[in-house]
Design a protein around this motif. Sequence first.
Motif, PDB file in Angstrom:
ATOM      1  N   PHE A  12       0.799  -1.225   0.000  1.00  8.47           N
ATOM      2  CA  PHE A  12       0.000   0.000   0.000  1.00  8.47           C
ATOM      3  C   PHE A  12       0.834   1.278   0.000  1.00  8.47           C
ATOM      4  CE2 PHE A  12      -2.374  -3.354   2.290  1.00  8.47           C
ATOM      5  CZ  PHE A  12      -3.339  -3.588   1.315  1.00  8.47           C
ATOM      6  N   GLY A  13       2.172   1.137  -0.066  1.00  6.94           N
ATOM      7  CA  GLY A  13       3.033   2.302  -0.219  1.00  6.94           C
ATOM      8  C   GLY A  13       3.257   3.057   1.073  1.00  6.94           C
ATOM      9  N   THR A  14       3.511   4.347   0.931  1.00 10.54           N
ATOM     10  CA  THR A  14       3.773   5.207   2.089  1.00 10.54           C
ATOM     11  C   THR A  14       2.846   6.418   2.021  1.00 10.54           C
ATOM     12  OG1 THR A  14       5.502   6.379   0.874  1.00 10.54           O
ATOM     13  CG2 THR A  14       6.188   4.499   2.213  1.00 10.54           C
TER      14      THR A  14
ATOM     15  N   GLU B 122       0.808   9.734   4.580  1.00 13.27           N
ATOM     16  CA  GLU B 122       0.177   9.988   5.882  1.00 13.27           C
ATOM     17  C   GLU B 122      -0.955   9.012   6.161  1.00 13.27           C
ATOM     18  OE1 GLU B 122      -2.096  13.624   8.247  1.00 13.27           O
ATOM     19  OE2 GLU B 122      -0.948  14.044   6.422  1.00 13.27           O
ATOM     20  N   ARG B 123      -1.806   8.789   5.152  1.00 10.18           N
ATOM     21  CA  ARG B 123      -2.939   7.885   5.367  1.00 10.18           C
ATOM     22  C   ARG B 123      -2.471   6.448   5.579  1.00 10.18           C
ATOM     23  NH1 ARG B 123      -7.678   8.562   1.152  1.00 10.18           N
ATOM     24  NH2 ARG B 123      -8.539   7.046   2.609  1.00 10.18           N
ATOM     25  N   VAL B 124      -1.452   6.052   4.818  1.00 15.24           N
ATOM     26  CA  VAL B 124      -0.915   4.703   4.996  1.00 15.24           C
ATOM     27  C   VAL B 124      -0.311   4.565   6.387  1.00 15.24           C
ATOM     28  CG1 VAL B 124       0.792   3.034   4.193  1.00 15.24           C
ATOM     29  CG2 VAL B 124      -0.517   4.368   2.535  1.00 15.24           C
ATOM     30  N   GLY B 125       0.373   5.606   6.848  1.00 21.59           N
ATOM     31  CA  GLY B 125       0.946   5.581   8.186  1.00 21.59           C
ATOM     32  C   GLY B 125      -0.119   5.464   9.264  1.00 21.59           C
ATOM     33  N   LEU B 126      -1.229   6.156   9.076  1.00 26.56           N
ATOM     34  CA  LEU B 126      -2.339   6.078  10.030  1.00 26.56           C
ATOM     35  C   LEU B 126      -2.920   4.673  10.047  1.00 26.56           C
ATOM     36  CD1 LEU B 126      -4.400   7.440  11.929  1.00 26.56           C
ATOM     37  CD2 LEU B 126      -5.739   8.036   9.898  1.00 26.56           C
ATOM     38  N   GLY B 127      -3.130   4.131   8.857  1.00 25.13           N
ATOM     39  CA  GLY B 127      -3.666   2.777   8.774  1.00 25.13           C
ATOM     40  C   GLY B 127      -2.721   1.760   9.371  1.00 25.13           C
ATOM     41  N   LEU B 128      -1.423   1.940   9.107  1.00 23.20           N
ATOM     42  CA  LEU B 128      -0.426   1.028   9.650  1.00 23.20           C
ATOM     43  C   LEU B 128      -0.425   1.067  11.178  1.00 23.20           C
ATOM     44  CD1 LEU B 128       1.940  -0.895   9.372  1.00 23.20           C
ATOM     45  CD2 LEU B 128       3.427   1.062   8.948  1.00 23.20           C
ATOM     46  N   SER B 129      -0.553   2.247  11.739  1.00 21.43           N
ATOM     47  CA  SER B 129      -0.596   2.371  13.202  1.00 21.43           C
ATOM     48  C   SER B 129      -1.796   1.622  13.777  1.00 21.43           C
ATOM     49  CB  SER B 129      -0.657   3.840  13.606  1.00 21.43           C
ATOM     50  OG  SER B 129       0.501   4.532  13.190  1.00 21.43           O
ATOM     51  N   ALA B 130      -2.943   1.758  13.108  1.00 25.63           N
ATOM     52  CA  ALA B 130      -4.147   1.070  13.568  1.00 25.63           C
ATOM     53  C   ALA B 130      -3.986  -0.441  13.450  1.00 25.63           C
ATOM     54  CB  ALA B 130      -5.358   1.540  12.762  1.00 25.63           C
ATOM     55  N   GLY B 131      -3.437  -0.882  12.326  1.00 22.28           N
ATOM     56  CA  GLY B 131      -3.228  -2.306  12.131  1.00 22.28           C
ATOM     57  C   GLY B 131      -2.263  -2.899  13.143  1.00 22.28           C
TER      58      GLY B 131
ATOM     59  N   SER C  85      -6.346   3.356   4.930  1.00 18.72           N
ATOM     60  CA  SER C  85      -5.472   4.065   3.993  1.00 18.72           C
ATOM     61  C   SER C  85      -5.876   3.898   2.533  1.00 18.72           C
ATOM     62  CB  SER C  85      -4.021   3.597   4.166  1.00 18.72           C
ATOM     63  OG  SER C  85      -3.919   2.203   3.953  1.00 18.72           O
ATOM     64  N   ASN C  86      -6.363   2.721   2.160  1.00 13.91           N
ATOM     65  CA  ASN C  86      -6.739   2.452   0.764  1.00 13.91           C
ATOM     66  C   ASN C  86      -8.054   1.680   0.704  1.00 13.91           C
ATOM     67  OD1 ASN C  86      -4.187   3.202  -1.013  1.00 13.91           O
ATOM     68  ND2 ASN C  86      -3.435   2.216   0.851  1.00 13.91           N
ATOM     69  N   PRO C  87      -9.162   2.267   1.159  1.00 16.32           N
ATOM     70  CA  PRO C  87     -10.431   1.532   1.148  1.00 16.32           C
ATOM     71  C   PRO C  87     -10.913   1.265  -0.273  1.00 16.32           C
ATOM     72  CG  PRO C  87     -10.819   3.844   1.653  1.00 16.32           C
ATOM     73  CD  PRO C  87      -9.325   3.647   1.640  1.00 16.32           C
ATOM     74  N   GLY C  88     -11.684   0.222  -0.393  1.00 15.56           N
ATOM     75  CA  GLY C  88     -12.227  -0.099  -1.710  1.00 15.56           C
ATOM     76  C   GLY C  88     -11.574  -1.329  -2.296  1.00 15.56           C
ATOM     77  N   PRO C  89     -12.160  -1.868  -3.377  1.00 18.49           N
ATOM     78  CA  PRO C  89     -11.638  -3.091  -3.985  1.00 18.49           C
ATOM     79  C   PRO C  89     -10.253  -2.882  -4.585  1.00 18.49           C
ATOM     80  CG  PRO C  89     -13.289  -2.079  -5.414  1.00 18.49           C
ATOM     81  CD  PRO C  89     -13.314  -1.322  -4.119  1.00 18.49           C
TER      82      PRO C  89
END
Length: 220
Positions: free
Chosen positions: A14-16, A18-27, A74-78
């Motif tokens: 999913f790359g890098t 801000e949103r990816v970082g937020l999602g990664l923290s949650a995960g 970070s990347n919702p959707g199909p």
Amino acid sequence: MGAFVVVALSRGLFGTGERVGLGLSAGLGLYMVAAGAASFALLRTYPHATLGLCNIVTLARLVIVATLVGALLSNPGPSWAVFSLAAIGLVLDGVDGWLARKQNLTSSFGARFDVEVDAAFALVLTLHALVGGTAGFAVLFLGLPYYLFRGASLVAPWLSHPLPERFSRKAMCVVQIAVLIAIQLPFVASGLLDPVVVAVAVALAWSFARDILWLWRKNS
């Protein structure tokens, strides 16, 4: 180790940003809490001297669920990434139980760990479909029943009593997850699988209702 795999998968797929970082923290947060709870239960209830490949496979499925949680934020959707990860998770779901029986390491801990990961897997895929707009609100009935059942058991403790083994229950879980994974395919039009979702939701409700009726009769 699992936390490092979550990071590697998230960054690689999913790359890098801000949103990816937020999602990664949650995960990562989900993984650490779930793995900690599993470790506590393991120390208290696991009857074998060795962990076994079966529980390691279930832990790998938890890693996949945690990574999918990050993707949800970070990347919702199909996407092919989500579909591929989910498909691997479904395949592994058929491996851990087989390994437990093969290695003679079956346990109530392993069974509960497997069920909890399955439930989280279904819920995360449900949210992917809902947030991504590939399915209507009916898809919630594929992700929420287990948690509604667990919530009801707090009010009616007899619902938490052991259930008999049923192949149909396991088959229903596989169908439930398979449909949720199919919704993640990028080329599936929004709402295309809604009739299938409704049909599976009805079947899932029937499966839960049968178990509830059995428990009521057993404990009344």
